[in-house]
Design an enzyme around this catalytic site. Structure first.
Site, PDB file in Angstrom:
ATOM      1  N   PRO A 123      25.432 -57.438 -15.885  1.00  0.00           N
ATOM      2  CG  PRO A 123      24.335 -55.406 -16.097  1.00  0.00           C
ATOM      3  CD  PRO A 123      24.866 -56.360 -15.078  1.00  0.00           C
ATOM      4  CG  ASP A 181      27.168 -67.990 -20.553  1.00  0.00           C
ATOM      5  OD1 ASP A 181      27.359 -66.810 -20.228  1.00  0.00           O
ATOM      6  OD2 ASP A 181      26.264 -68.703 -20.085  1.00  0.00           O
ATOM      7  CE  LYS A 227      23.556 -71.248 -23.329  1.00  0.00           C
ATOM      8  NZ  LYS A 227      22.463 -71.398 -22.385  1.00  0.00           N
ATOM      9  N   GLY A 253      25.968 -64.290 -17.347  1.00  0.00           N
ATOM     10  CA  GLY A 253      25.642 -62.870 -17.459  1.00  0.00           C
ATOM     11  C   GLY A 253      24.364 -62.580 -16.674  1.00  0.00           C
ATOM     12  N   GLY A 254      24.260 -61.388 -16.124  1.00  0.00           N
ATOM     13  CA  GLY A 254      23.037 -60.967 -15.442  1.00  0.00           C
ATOM     14  C   GLY A 254      22.748 -61.791 -14.217  1.00  0.00           C
ATOM     15  CB  ILE A 293      16.371 -63.185 -14.897  1.00  0.00           C
ATOM     16  CG1 ILE A 293      15.756 -62.951 -13.514  1.00  0.00           C
ATOM     17  CG2 ILE A 293      15.631 -62.375 -15.968  1.00  0.00           C
ATOM     18  CD1 ILE A 293      15.708 -61.521 -13.066  1.00  0.00           C
ATOM     19  CG  MET A 328      17.733 -63.584 -25.477  1.00  0.00           C
ATOM     20  SD  MET A 328      17.414 -65.253 -24.891  1.00  0.00           S
ATOM     21  CE  MET A 328      16.359 -64.939 -23.483  1.00  0.00           C
TER      22      MET A 328
HETATM   23  N1  SAH Z   1      20.515 -64.021 -17.303  1.00  0.00           N
HETATM   24  C1  SAH Z   1      20.693 -62.820 -18.084  1.00  0.00           C
HETATM   25  C2  SAH Z   1      19.934 -62.864 -19.391  1.00  0.00           C
HETATM   26  C3  SAH Z   1      20.404 -63.922 -20.341  1.00  0.00           C
HETATM   27  S1  SAH Z   1      19.514 -63.890 -21.845  1.00  0.00           S
HETATM   28  C4  SAH Z   1      20.279 -61.606 -17.259  1.00  0.00           C
HETATM   29  O1  SAH Z   1      19.697 -61.760 -16.177  1.00  0.00           O
HETATM   30  O2  SAH Z   1      20.561 -60.494 -17.682  1.00  0.00           O
HETATM   31  C5  SAH Z   1      20.560 -62.930 -22.853  1.00  0.00           C
HETATM   32  C6  SAH Z   1      19.954 -61.590 -23.157  1.00  0.00           C
HETATM   33  O3  SAH Z   1      20.172 -60.693 -22.075  1.00  0.00           O
HETATM   34  C7  SAH Z   1      20.565 -60.892 -24.337  1.00  0.00           C
HETATM   35  O4  SAH Z   1      20.044 -61.378 -25.551  1.00  0.00           O
HETATM   36  C8  SAH Z   1      20.160 -59.464 -24.081  1.00  0.00           C
HETATM   37  O5  SAH Z   1      18.811 -59.264 -24.418  1.00  0.00           O
HETATM   38  C9  SAH Z   1      20.259 -59.379 -22.591  1.00  0.00           C
HETATM   39  N2  SAH Z   1      21.533 -58.792 -22.144  1.00  0.00           N
HETATM   40  C10 SAH Z   1      22.444 -59.351 -21.343  1.00  0.00           C
HETATM   41  N3  SAH Z   1      23.465 -58.505 -21.099  1.00  0.00           N
HETATM   42  C11 SAH Z   1      23.190 -57.374 -21.776  1.00  0.00           C
HETATM   43  C12 SAH Z   1      23.846 -56.129 -21.922  1.00  0.00           C
HETATM   44  N4  SAH Z   1      25.020 -55.876 -21.330  1.00  0.00           N
HETATM   45  N5  SAH Z   1      23.281 -55.183 -22.698  1.00  0.00           N
HETATM   46  C13 SAH Z   1      22.094 -55.425 -23.290  1.00  0.00           C
HETATM   47  N6  SAH Z   1      21.428 -56.586 -23.198  1.00  0.00           N
HETATM   48  C14 SAH Z   1      21.963 -57.540 -22.442  1.00  0.00           C
END
Ligand code: SAH
Length: 467
Positions: free
Chosen positions: A227, A250, A272, A303-304, A308, A385
Site C-alpha cells: 500500500p 501506476d 490510469k 499497488g497492494g 485484489i 475506491m
Molecule cells: N490492488 C490494490 C487495490 C487497487 S484499487 C490493493 O490490493 O490494495 C485502488 C484502491 O485501493 C484505492 O482507490 C484505495 O481505495 C485503495 N488503496 C490503495 N492504496 C491505498 C493506501 N495507501 N491508502 C488507502 N487506500 C489505498
C-alpha cells in the site's frame, strides 16, 4: 545526497596521515590495504603506529606538521587531538584541493570514511555522512551477516569468466540475465562451498546451452508492491524489481518503492484516469506483451496485491495467450495494510467473524453491491475506491438495516508518513470527510472493529497529517 560515494585507486599513490596515535594507526592500516605510499607526520609516535606491519609502504617522520607536507599528496588524513593542528592540516589540504578527512571533525572534512564490509574484490561501504557513525556501523553489521564471506571468491570467479561470457553473449540484456542466474543460483552455491572446478564446468555448460536456444524472450513479473510503505515489499518483489530491465508502474506505486528498482531500469508510468479504464487497460496489456517479446524482463508493479481489485488477472491473460513467461508476486493489499497501520483489526472475536472486501466504484452513478448482505451485523466491510461514492454507501447501508451510529473509518494514504485516519458514524461521515478535505487514495472500513482504533492506534504519521 550530500556526499558522493566513490571508490578510489590508491596503489603507489602518496597519502599523508598527520598524527600517530591509535586512531591514526587504524586509518594507516585501512589505507595500507590499498597499497598506498603513506607518509606519517607526528611529533610523538604512538606504540600502535610503531608496531604496524613492516610490509606497509610507510614513511614515518617525527616532526611538527607544516603546510608544505601536503604537497603532491592524493589524500590527507588528520588524526591528532589538537584542534589547531587539525585546522592547519585541513586548510593546507583544501588550499591545494586535496581531499581531506579530519577524524571526528565533520566540519573540517571534504570527505568522510564509510563503514566497510571487505570481501575484496567486493567492497561494500555505508555512510551517514558523518551524522551517525554508529548507525553506519549497525548497517555494516547487518550487511556482514547477510553477505557470505565467500562473496569475494564469487567476485573473482565472475572476473575470470567475464571476457568469455562477453564474447559468447553479445546482447547486453541477455548477458545481464545470464550473470544474474549464475551469481544467484546453483553455480554461486558451488563457489561458496569451494567447488570451483565444478562451478567452472557448470558455467561452461550453461554458456553453451545459452547459445543454442532462442533466449531473446523476456518475461513479466506481476508484482504487488503493497500500500505505500516500501518496507512492506516482499523479498521477492524487491529481488525482481532489482533484476527487471523495465518497470511499468501506476499511480499507487510510491516514489519510495520506485527507488528500490534497478537504477538504470527504464520506468514507464501507466497511471490510469478514473474514466478511461478499459482503453488504458488494453494498451497496458499490449505494452507488457510487446516489451517481453522484445526480450525485456518487465516488472509490472502495482499497488497492494495484483489480484485484489488490481486487474492482474486481465494482464496475465494476455501474456498467457501469447505464451509469455510470467510470475505473480503477491503484495499486502490496502485493506490489510491500512487496517494494521490504523490499529483496526479486521476481525475480532467480540466484533466481527468475517470480513468482506468490496469495490465502491461508481458505475453509471450507482454502486452495484449486495447491500442486504453487507448490512448484516458482526462483520467488517472494507471498501476500496469508495470515496466518491461515500455518501451513497452510507445511505444504502442505513437503508438496508445498519444503525445510523454504526462505526466507519476512512484511512487516507495508509501506511505512509502522510497517513490520516478519520472515524465517525454512517450518519456523520459524509460531512466529516468533506470538512476534513479527505483525498484519495482512501480505504473505508465499516464495522464495530473501528471502535478499537482509539485504543490500538500505534502508527504515528507526520504531525501535519494528523486529524
Ligand atoms: N490492488 C490494490 C487495490 C487497487 S484499487 C490493493 O490490493 O490494495 C485502488 C484502491 O485501493 C484505492 O482507490 C484505495 O481505495 C485503495 N488503496 C490503495 N492504496 C491505498 C493506501 N495507501 N491508502 C488507502 N487506500 C489505498
Amino acid at each position: 545526497m550530500e556526499y558522493f560515494p566513490l571508490f578510489m585507486k590508491l596503489a603507489e599513490q602518496p597519502c599523508l596521515v598527520v598524527g600517530a596515535g591509535d586512531i591514526a594507526a587504524r586509518k594507516i592500516e585501512i589505507l595500507g590495504k590499498t597499497g598506498a605510499r603513506i607518509s606519517v607526520v607526528a611529533q610523538d609516535i604512538g606504540s600502535s603506529v610503531a608496531a604496524l606491519q613492516p610490509g606497509l609502504n610507510l614513511d614515518i617522520r617525527q616532526k611538527a606538521f607544516e603546510a608544505a607536507d601536503v604537497t603532491g599528496m592524493r589524500l590527507v588524513i588528520s588524526a591528532t587531538n589538537d584542534r589547531t593542528i587539525n585546522e592547519l592540516v585541513a586548510a593546507a589540504a583544501q588550499a591545494s584541493a586535496i581531499p581531506v578527512n579530519v577524524v571526528d571533525n565533520p566540519d573540517l572534512c571534504s570527505f568522510v570514511f564509510p563503514a566497510i564490509v571487505d570481501r575484496s574484490p567486493l567492497i561494500i561501504a555505508s555512510s551517514t555522512g558523518g551524522l551517525s557513525p554508529v548507525l553506519a556501523r549497525l548497517v555494516r553489521a547487518k550487511i556482514e551477516s547477510a553477505i557470505p564471506a565467500a562473496y569475494g571468491a564469487l567476485a573473482r570467479f565472475a572476473e575470470k569468466f567475464r571476457q568469455p561470457v562477453k564474447q559468447a553473449i553479445t546482447d547486453i540484456n541477455q548477458r545481464r540475465a545470464f550473470w544474474e542466474s549464475v551469481l544467484s543460483g546453483p553455480i554461486a552455491e558451488l563457489v561458496f562451498s569451494g567447488k570451483i572446478d565444478q562451478a567452472e564446468q557448470r558455467l561452461s555448460q550453461e554458456l553453451h546451452a545459452q547459445n543454442s536456444v532462442d533466449t531473446k524472450r523476456g518475461e513479466v513479473y506481476l508484482i504487488g508492491a503493497g500500500p505505500g510503505d516500501p518496507d512492506l515489499l516482499t523479498f521477492r518483489a524487491l529481488r525482481l524489481m532489482q533484476q527487471a530491465d523495465v518497470i511499468v508502474y501506476d499511480r499507487l506505486v510510491s516514489a519510495g518503492i520506485l527507488d528500490m528498482a534497478r537504477r538504470d531500469a527504464q520506468k514507464i508510468y501507466v497511471g490510469k484516469q478514473r474514466s478511461q479504464h478499459s482503453l488504458a487497460q488494453e494498451s497496458i496489456n499490449e505494452l507488457l506483451a510487446n516489451l517481453a517479446l522484445a526480450g525485456k524482463r518487465v516488472a509490472r508493479v502495482k499497488g497492494g496485491d495484483p489480484f485484489i481489485f488490481g486487474r492482474g488477472g486481465e494482464e496475465i491473460e494476455t501474456l498467457m495467450q501469447q505464451g509469455i513467461d510470467f510470475q505473480v508476486v503477491p503484495g499486502i493489499t490496502a485493506g490489510a495494510g491500512c487496517a494494521s497501520y490504523a490499529g483496526i483489526p479486521l476481525t475480532h472475536r467480540d466484533h466481527a467473524q468475517s470480513c468482506t472486501f468490496v469495490t465502491g466504484h461508481l458505475k453509471d452513478g450507482t454502486i452495484n453491491l449486495n447491500w442486504k448482505q453487507l448490512a448484516v451485523p458482526n462483520q467488517t466491510i472494507v471498501i476500496y475506491m469508495g470515496l466518491v461514492g461515500l455518501r451513497a454507501i452510507c445511505a444504502a447501508l442505513i437503508e438496508h438495516g445498519c444503525p445510523a451510529d454504526h462505526p466507519i473509518a476512512i484511512v487516507q494514504q495508509g501506511t505512509t508518513s502522510q497517513q490520516r485516519v478519520l472515524t465517525g458514524t454512517l450518519c456523520s461521515m459524509p460531512d466529516l470527510a468533506e470538512q476534513a478535505d479527505i483525498k484519495p487514495p482512501t480505504l473505508i472500513i465499516v464495522g464495530s472493529v473501528v471502535r478499537l482504533h482509539e485504543k490500538l492506534s500505534w502508527f504515528r504519521s507526520s504531525p501535519a497529517s494528523r486529524i
